[in-house]
Design a protein around this motif. Structure first.
Motif, PDB file in Angstrom:
ATOM      1  N   ARG A  37      12.275  10.338  26.527  1.00 39.63           N
ATOM      2  CA  ARG A  37      12.823   9.377  27.474  1.00 39.63           C
ATOM      3  C   ARG A  37      14.280   9.111  27.116  1.00 39.63           C
ATOM      4  O   ARG A  37      15.175   9.617  27.732  1.00 39.63           O
ATOM      5  N   ASP A  38      14.492   8.330  26.109  1.00 41.05           N
ATOM      6  CA  ASP A  38      15.855   7.973  25.722  1.00 41.05           C
ATOM      7  C   ASP A  38      16.263   8.743  24.479  1.00 41.05           C
ATOM      8  O   ASP A  38      15.429   9.044  23.626  1.00 41.05           O
ATOM      9  N   THR A  39      17.556   9.000  24.364  1.00 41.40           N
ATOM     10  CA  THR A  39      18.028   9.726  23.195  1.00 41.40           C
ATOM     11  C   THR A  39      17.819   8.935  21.913  1.00 41.40           C
ATOM     12  O   THR A  39      17.787   9.504  20.824  1.00 41.40           O
ATOM     13  N   SER A  40      17.659   7.627  22.042  1.00 37.17           N
ATOM     14  CA  SER A  40      17.459   6.795  20.852  1.00 37.17           C
ATOM     15  C   SER A  40      16.007   6.812  20.380  1.00 37.17           C
ATOM     16  O   SER A  40      15.712   6.357  19.282  1.00 37.17           O
ATOM     17  N   ASP A  41      15.115   7.325  21.217  1.00 34.57           N
ATOM     18  CA  ASP A  41      13.697   7.381  20.857  1.00 34.57           C
ATOM     19  C   ASP A  41      13.318   8.772  20.374  1.00 34.57           C
ATOM     20  O   ASP A  41      13.947   9.758  20.740  1.00 34.57           O
ATOM     21  N   ALA A  42      12.275   8.817  19.581  1.00 36.52           N
ATOM     22  CA  ALA A  42      11.783  10.111  19.100  1.00 36.52           C
ATOM     23  C   ALA A  42      11.182  10.896  20.256  1.00 36.52           C
ATOM     24  O   ALA A  42      10.451  10.354  21.084  1.00 36.52           O
ATOM     25  N   ALA A  43      11.501  12.162  20.295  1.00 40.24           N
ATOM     26  CA  ALA A  43      10.930  13.029  21.322  1.00 40.24           C
ATOM     27  C   ALA A  43       9.566  13.536  20.872  1.00 40.24           C
ATOM     28  O   ALA A  43       9.248  13.550  19.675  1.00 40.24           O
ATOM     29  N   TYR A  44       8.793  13.951  21.838  1.00 38.27           N
ATOM     30  CA  TYR A  44       7.489  14.567  21.551  1.00 38.27           C
ATOM     31  C   TYR A  44       7.646  16.079  21.535  1.00 38.27           C
ATOM     32  O   TYR A  44       8.314  16.662  22.403  1.00 38.27           O
ATOM     33  N   TYR A  45       7.017  16.717  20.567  1.00 39.07           N
ATOM     34  CA  TYR A  45       6.956  18.177  20.511  1.00 39.07           C
ATOM     35  C   TYR A  45       5.522  18.601  20.240  1.00 39.07           C
ATOM     36  O   TYR A  45       4.836  18.002  19.408  1.00 39.07           O
ATOM     37  N   SER A  46       5.100  19.652  20.903  1.00 41.05           N
ATOM     38  CA  SER A  46       3.797  20.221  20.578  1.00 41.05           C
ATOM     39  C   SER A  46       3.882  20.929  19.235  1.00 41.05           C
ATOM     40  O   SER A  46       4.965  21.328  18.781  1.00 41.05           O
ATOM     41  N   ASP A  47       2.750  21.103  18.603  1.00 41.83           N
ATOM     42  CA  ASP A  47       2.727  21.770  17.300  1.00 41.83           C
ATOM     43  C   ASP A  47       3.285  23.187  17.383  1.00 41.83           C
ATOM     44  O   ASP A  47       3.854  23.692  16.423  1.00 41.83           O
ATOM     45  N   SER A  48       3.121  23.814  18.525  1.00 42.72           N
ATOM     46  CA  SER A  48       3.533  25.212  18.666  1.00 42.72           C
ATOM     47  C   SER A  48       5.052  25.397  18.643  1.00 42.72           C
ATOM     48  O   SER A  48       5.537  26.495  18.390  1.00 42.72           O
ATOM     49  N   VAL A  49       5.812  24.333  18.908  1.00 41.92           N
ATOM     50  CA  VAL A  49       7.266  24.464  18.968  1.00 41.92           C
ATOM     51  C   VAL A  49       7.999  23.531  18.009  1.00 41.92           C
ATOM     52  O   VAL A  49       9.219  23.644  17.853  1.00 41.92           O
ATOM     53  N   LYS A  50       7.272  22.626  17.383  1.00 40.40           N
ATOM     54  CA  LYS A  50       7.903  21.634  16.514  1.00 40.40           C
ATOM     55  C   LYS A  50       8.699  22.332  15.403  1.00 40.40           C
ATOM     56  O   LYS A  50       8.215  23.267  14.778  1.00 40.40           O
ATOM     57  N   GLY A  51       9.926  21.890  15.197  1.00 40.11           N
ATOM     58  CA  GLY A  51      10.771  22.482  14.171  1.00 40.11           C
ATOM     59  C   GLY A  51      11.594  23.657  14.652  1.00 40.11           C
ATOM     60  O   GLY A  51      12.511  24.104  13.953  1.00 40.11           O
ATOM     61  N   ARG A  52      11.290  24.187  15.830  1.00 43.81           N
ATOM     62  CA  ARG A  52      12.034  25.334  16.371  1.00 43.81           C
ATOM     63  C   ARG A  52      12.778  24.994  17.661  1.00 43.81           C
ATOM     64  O   ARG A  52      13.838  25.552  17.937  1.00 43.81           O
ATOM     65  N   PHE A  53      12.195  24.116  18.460  1.00 45.05           N
ATOM     66  CA  PHE A  53      12.788  23.751  19.747  1.00 45.05           C
ATOM     67  C   PHE A  53      13.330  22.331  19.669  1.00 45.05           C
ATOM     68  O   PHE A  53      12.793  21.480  18.960  1.00 45.05           O
ATOM     69  N   THR A  54      14.401  22.071  20.434  1.00 42.92           N
ATOM     70  CA  THR A  54      15.003  20.742  20.482  1.00 42.92           C
ATOM     71  C   THR A  54      15.314  20.372  21.924  1.00 42.92           C
ATOM     72  O   THR A  54      16.004  21.128  22.629  1.00 42.92           O
ATOM     73  N   ILE A  55      14.816  19.226  22.345  1.00 45.66           N
ATOM     74  CA  ILE A  55      15.071  18.738  23.697  1.00 45.66           C
ATOM     75  C   ILE A  55      16.222  17.738  23.653  1.00 45.66           C
ATOM     76  O   ILE A  55      16.409  17.017  22.672  1.00 45.66           O
ATOM     77  N   SER A  56      17.008  17.722  24.715  1.00 47.49           N
ATOM     78  CA  SER A  56      18.088  16.749  24.833  1.00 47.49           C
ATOM     79  C   SER A  56      18.336  16.479  26.317  1.00 47.49           C
ATOM     80  O   SER A  56      17.857  17.231  27.178  1.00 47.49           O
ATOM     81  N   ARG A  57      19.075  15.426  26.585  1.00 47.36           N
ATOM     82  CA  ARG A  57      19.387  15.095  27.973  1.00 47.36           C
ATOM     83  C   ARG A  57      20.797  14.536  28.061  1.00 47.36           C
ATOM     84  O   ARG A  57      21.317  13.984  27.092  1.00 47.36           O
ATOM     85  N   ASP A  58      21.375  14.675  29.235  1.00 46.84           N
ATOM     86  CA  ASP A  58      22.684  14.105  29.527  1.00 46.84           C
ATOM     87  C   ASP A  58      22.542  13.351  30.839  1.00 46.84           C
ATOM     88  O   ASP A  58      22.522  13.971  31.914  1.00 46.84           O
ATOM     89  N   ASN A  59      22.409  12.038  30.751  1.00 49.60           N
ATOM     90  CA  ASN A  59      22.165  11.256  31.969  1.00 49.60           C
ATOM     91  C   ASN A  59      23.350  11.306  32.926  1.00 49.60           C
ATOM     92  O   ASN A  59      23.171  11.268  34.142  1.00 49.60           O
TER      93      ASN A  59
END
Length: 124
Positions: free
Chosen positions: A51-73
């Motif tokens: 949701r917000d960049t200040s909150d922790a994002a959710y990652y599935s176990d299959s991608v955790k540590g390899r993928f990074t989500i971000s947003r630019d409102n």
């Protein structure tokens, strides 16, 4: 509402990609956003949501540590950085948006809004 993904392609194992999603027609900053993927013969799965960049994002176990989500409102965009890709990451990747909290969004079947997808193919 439109969600338009881009950035997919054919890469080799170990390579990186950056997916982008441009949103329009919604009050973007109000929404949680995320990424789902679907491989041939498999169910669609939510792999990362935020949701917000200040909150922790959710990652599935299959991608955790390899993928990074971000947003630019300001640009009404969401991104997914894919690192250390392997053949199991080959799938169509979909951008999603919903008013649900991120962990629920990544479990939503289906999310309220979803794009048409971008293909990621990883060769060995």
């Amino acid at each position: 509402v439109q969600l338009v993904e881009s950035g997919g392609g054919l890469v080799q194992e170990g390579d990186s990609l950056r997916l982008s999603c441009a949103a329009s027609g919604l009050l973007f900053s109000d929404y949680a956003v995320g990424w789902f993927r679907q491989a041939p013969g498999k169910e669609r799965e939510g792999i990362s949501c935020m949701r917000d960049t200040s909150d922790a994002a959710y990652y599935s176990d299959s991608v955790k540590g390899r993928f990074t989500i971000s947003r630019d409102n300001a640009k009404e965009s969401v991104f997914l950085q894919l690192n250390r890709l392997n053949v199991e990451d080959s799938a169509v990747y979909y951008c999603v948006a919903d008013l649900l909290p991120p962990q629920l969004l990544c479990r939503a079947m289906p999310p309220h809004y979803s794009g048409q997808g971008t293909q990621v193919t990883v060769s060995s």
